[in-house]
Motif scaffolding. Sequence first.
Motif: not given
Length: 162
Positions: A21, A25, A29, A157, A159
């Motif tokens: 994930h 991401w 991004n 990051v 999830k």
Amino acid sequence: MSEKKERRILVAVDEGEESMHALSWCLNNLVHPNSDDTLILLYCKAPRPVYTALDGAGGYLFSADVSAAMERYSDQVADSVMEKAKKLCANAQQQQVKVETRVENGDARDAICEAAEKLGADVLVMGSHGYGVIKRAFLGSVSNHCAQKAKCPVLIVKKPKS
């Protein structure tokens, strides 16, 4: 006119959904299409447990066959994780983003921080398992350790809960 600078983005990946994930991401991004960015995928193979007859706990000496089988399995897991990560990066590679892979040996906490420094990472991206306070106290948190010890910015990051 500003000069484009290559960014070296290190993403720590493992068997968990959380790291994939975080990679996804990052691709959506953080990585810029047609940039000079280099995405470095890092997998850390845990050190093999070594037990000897001298450890006082009635440990085990692994035969060469068992040690070789353990090493093959560890290599297969690393290959599997890297293949999954590279598939996620396929679209980024079509957009001219350079993708490199690295496999390091050792405790993930230290190996990730050392790799970030050695590879000159501009940012380290990691997933978070989202452990609570008690679980984190017993299991430790690789991302928390790296956030404290890495010599580059660390982006953790998490999830979202589904």
